[in-house]
Design a protein around this motif. Structure first.
Motif, PDB file in Angstrom:
ATOM      1  N   GLY A   4       0.832  -1.190   0.000  1.00 27.02           N
ATOM      2  CA  GLY A   4       0.000   0.000   0.000  1.00 27.02           C
ATOM      3  C   GLY A   4       0.867   1.240   0.000  1.00 27.02           C
ATOM      4  N   GLY A   5       2.154   1.042   0.145  1.00 29.83           N
ATOM      5  CA  GLY A   5       3.123   2.129   0.146  1.00 29.83           C
ATOM      6  C   GLY A   5       4.123   1.919  -0.962  1.00 29.83           C
ATOM      7  N   GLN A   6       5.386   1.747  -0.591  1.00 32.60           N
ATOM      8  CA  GLN A   6       6.422   1.560  -1.596  1.00 32.60           C
ATOM      9  C   GLN A   6       7.175   0.265  -1.359  1.00 32.60           C
ATOM     10  N   LEU A   7       7.485  -0.418  -2.461  1.00 32.28           N
ATOM     11  CA  LEU A   7       8.337  -1.596  -2.439  1.00 32.28           C
ATOM     12  C   LEU A   7       9.383  -1.399  -3.509  1.00 32.28           C
ATOM     13  N   SER A   8      10.633  -1.455  -3.113  1.00 30.42           N
ATOM     14  CA  SER A   8      11.729  -1.390  -4.063  1.00 30.42           C
ATOM     15  C   SER A   8      12.619  -2.585  -3.788  1.00 30.42           C
ATOM     16  N   ALA A   9      12.754  -3.470  -4.772  1.00 32.25           N
ATOM     17  CA  ALA A   9      13.484  -4.709  -4.544  1.00 32.25           C
ATOM     18  C   ALA A   9      14.389  -5.032  -5.726  1.00 32.25           C
ATOM     19  N   THR A  10      15.589  -5.449  -5.406  1.00 32.27           N
ATOM     20  CA  THR A  10      16.532  -5.947  -6.397  1.00 32.27           C
ATOM     21  C   THR A  10      16.942  -7.348  -5.964  1.00 32.27           C
ATOM     22  N   ARG A  11      16.920  -8.279  -6.917  1.00 27.79           N
ATOM     23  CA  ARG A  11      17.239  -9.682  -6.676  1.00 27.79           C
ATOM     24  C   ARG A  11      16.308 -10.317  -5.628  1.00 27.79           C
ATOM     25  N   LEU A  12      15.035  -9.930  -5.690  1.00 30.28           N
ATOM     26  CA  LEU A  12      13.999 -10.510  -4.841  1.00 30.28           C
ATOM     27  C   LEU A  12      13.561 -11.840  -5.448  1.00 30.28           C
ATOM     28  N   GLN A  13      13.370 -12.854  -4.609  1.00 34.66           N
ATOM     29  CA  GLN A  13      12.821 -14.125  -5.069  1.00 34.66           C
ATOM     30  C   GLN A  13      11.594 -14.458  -4.236  1.00 34.66           C
ATOM     31  N   ILE A  14      10.491 -14.722  -4.923  1.00 30.61           N
ATOM     32  CA  ILE A  14       9.283 -15.205  -4.263  1.00 30.61           C
ATOM     33  C   ILE A  14       8.948 -16.525  -4.935  1.00 30.61           C
ATOM     34  N   LEU A  15       9.073 -17.615  -4.168  1.00 30.58           N
ATOM     35  CA  LEU A  15       8.893 -18.958  -4.708  1.00 30.58           C
ATOM     36  C   LEU A  15       7.821 -19.698  -3.929  1.00 30.58           C
ATOM     37  N   GLN A  16       6.964 -20.427  -4.646  1.00 31.37           N
ATOM     38  CA  GLN A  16       5.991 -21.346  -4.074  1.00 31.37           C
ATOM     39  C   GLN A  16       5.050 -20.705  -3.063  1.00 31.37           C
ATOM     40  N   MET A  34      10.674  -3.472  -9.098  1.00 30.11           N
ATOM     41  CA  MET A  34      11.359  -4.760  -9.003  1.00 30.11           C
ATOM     42  C   MET A  34      12.387  -4.831 -10.111  1.00 30.11           C
ATOM     43  N   GLN A  35      13.605  -5.160  -9.747  1.00 31.76           N
ATOM     44  CA  GLN A  35      14.661  -5.295 -10.737  1.00 31.76           C
ATOM     45  C   GLN A  35      15.416  -6.589 -10.463  1.00 31.76           C
ATOM     46  N   ASN A  36      15.702  -7.313 -11.540  1.00 31.49           N
ATOM     47  CA  ASN A  36      16.424  -8.574 -11.436  1.00 31.49           C
ATOM     48  C   ASN A  36      15.810  -9.468 -10.362  1.00 31.49           C
ATOM     49  N   SER A  37      14.515  -9.662 -10.456  1.00 30.44           N
ATOM     50  CA  SER A  37      13.783 -10.448  -9.471  1.00 30.44           C
ATOM     51  C   SER A  37      13.097 -11.637 -10.124  1.00 30.44           C
ATOM     52  N   ILE A  38      12.778 -12.631  -9.294  1.00 31.27           N
ATOM     53  CA  ILE A  38      12.129 -13.858  -9.759  1.00 31.27           C
ATOM     54  C   ILE A  38      10.871 -14.099  -8.935  1.00 31.27           C
ATOM     55  N   VAL A  39       9.749 -14.327  -9.625  1.00 29.44           N
ATOM     56  CA  VAL A  39       8.504 -14.745  -8.998  1.00 29.44           C
ATOM     57  C   VAL A  39       8.134 -16.049  -9.700  1.00 29.44           C
ATOM     58  N   ASN A  40       8.170 -17.168  -8.966  1.00 32.69           N
ATOM     59  CA  ASN A  40       8.064 -18.484  -9.600  1.00 32.69           C
ATOM     60  C   ASN A  40       7.262 -19.459  -8.745  1.00 32.69           C
ATOM     61  N   GLY A  41       6.347 -20.171  -9.394  1.00 37.47           N
ATOM     62  CA  GLY A  41       5.648 -21.286  -8.772  1.00 37.47           C
ATOM     63  C   GLY A  41       4.624 -20.883  -7.729  1.00 37.47           C
ATOM     64  N   ASN A  42       3.996 -19.736  -7.877  1.00 40.88           N
ATOM     65  CA  ASN A  42       2.993 -19.298  -6.917  1.00 40.88           C
ATOM     66  C   ASN A  42       1.614 -19.783  -7.356  1.00 40.88           C
ATOM     67  N   ARG A  43       0.960 -20.504  -6.485  1.00 40.97           N
ATOM     68  CA  ARG A  43      -0.371 -21.038  -6.762  1.00 40.97           C
ATOM     69  C   ARG A  43      -1.269 -20.709  -5.589  1.00 40.97           C
ATOM     70  N   GLY A  44      -2.056 -19.659  -5.716  1.00 40.96           N
ATOM     71  CA  GLY A  44      -2.916 -19.233  -4.622  1.00 40.96           C
ATOM     72  C   GLY A  44      -4.343 -19.664  -4.819  1.00 40.96           C
ATOM     73  N   THR A  45      -5.169 -19.270  -3.892  1.00 43.35           N
ATOM     74  CA  THR A  45      -6.585 -19.619  -3.939  1.00 43.35           C
ATOM     75  C   THR A  45      -7.407 -18.570  -4.667  1.00 43.35           C
ATOM     76  N   VAL A  46      -6.829 -17.413  -4.928  1.00 43.59           N
ATOM     77  CA  VAL A  46      -7.556 -16.311  -5.540  1.00 43.59           C
ATOM     78  C   VAL A  46      -7.600 -16.446  -7.051  1.00 43.59           C
ATOM     79  N   GLY A  47      -6.613 -17.101  -7.660  1.00 48.19           N
ATOM     80  CA  GLY A  47      -6.601 -17.303  -9.099  1.00 48.19           C
ATOM     81  C   GLY A  47      -5.680 -16.357  -9.840  1.00 48.19           C
ATOM     82  N   ILE A  48      -5.152 -15.361  -9.158  1.00 48.97           N
ATOM     83  CA  ILE A  48      -4.193 -14.449  -9.774  1.00 48.97           C
ATOM     84  C   ILE A  48      -2.935 -14.553  -8.932  1.00 48.97           C
ATOM     85  N   ASP A  49      -1.930 -15.198  -9.449  1.00 44.25           N
ATOM     86  CA  ASP A  49      -0.884 -15.666  -8.571  1.00 44.25           C
ATOM     87  C   ASP A  49       0.477 -15.008  -8.715  1.00 44.25           C
ATOM     88  N   GLY A  50       0.730 -14.322  -9.823  1.00 46.13           N
ATOM     89  CA  GLY A  50       2.005 -13.649  -9.972  1.00 46.13           C
ATOM     90  C   GLY A  50       1.943 -12.275  -9.342  1.00 46.13           C
TER      91      GLY A  50
END
Length: 191
Positions: A4-16, A34-50
């Motif tokens: 709801g504010g600010q997120l600044s991330a470099t080399r962030l990984q969010i997996l599973q 987001m720079q040089n970041s990976i978002v991989n393998g997210n499977r939520g209940t809402v249907g929008i997962d990335g």
């Protein structure tokens, strides 16, 4: 992760992630970089997962967003638009790649879309694949399983990947060549 504010991330990984969106920006004050970041393998209940942006501003540079039902959703929310800059990135695997709802301000360049069972880009009338360096092609990772288990993938580009040196020519890798596309390319590529 809700912003709801600010997120600044470099080399962030969010997996599973199984709780819903990996990153969600919901309000006009949300600023996501987001720079040089990976978002991989997210499977939520809402249907929008990335990534989900609603009335937010986001800049996603040299990032890899793979193996989700929906890779990146941009919605206008309560305002007139959301702003998205997406450059030198990869969106792949799952049902849909980039989904745009409402009147959004977008700047997408040198981004690769691949492996979606549905649309790479929706709606079709705003599709920029085939322009500005955007392509629909497998970037050929070292190892990508598309099994929603993010920590068993090696998302570096294979040696003969067509995405090597295929980014924005104005952005250089540390070796002085044109940026590779994805999380391991560009100026912040050192993992």
């Amino acid at each position: 992760m809700q912003v709801g504010g600010q997120l600044s991330a470099t080399r962030l990984q969010i997996l599973q992630n199984t709780g819903g969106y990996a990153v969600a920006g919901y309000v006009s004050s949300a600023r996501i970089t987001m720079q040089n970041s990976i978002v991989n393998g997210n499977r939520g209940t809402v249907g929008i997962d990335g990534l989900y942006l609603s009335a937010a501003v986001a800049e996603i540079i040299n990032s890899t967003i793979v193996d989700h039902e929906h890779g990146l959703v941009v919605d206008v929310g309560e305002l007139d638009s959301s702003d998205l800059t997406l450059q030198n990135s990869i969106i792949g695997g799952g049902d849909f790649g980039l989904l745009l709802y409402g009147s959004n301000v977008i700047d997408v360049s040198y981004t690769w879309f691949f492996g979606h069972s549905g649309w790479d880009w929706y709606p079709a009338e705003s599709n920029q694949i085939g322009t500005r360096g955007n392509v629909s092609q497998d970037p050929e990772f070292v190892e990508f399983t598309a099994d929603a288990v993010g920590d068993n993938d090696d998302l570096q580009l294979a040696v003969l990947s067509p995405a090597v040196d295929a980014g924005d020519p104005a952005v250089l890798d540390s070796d002085g060549t044109t940026s590779d596309v994805g999380a391991y390319g560009g100026v912040e590529a050192a993992w």
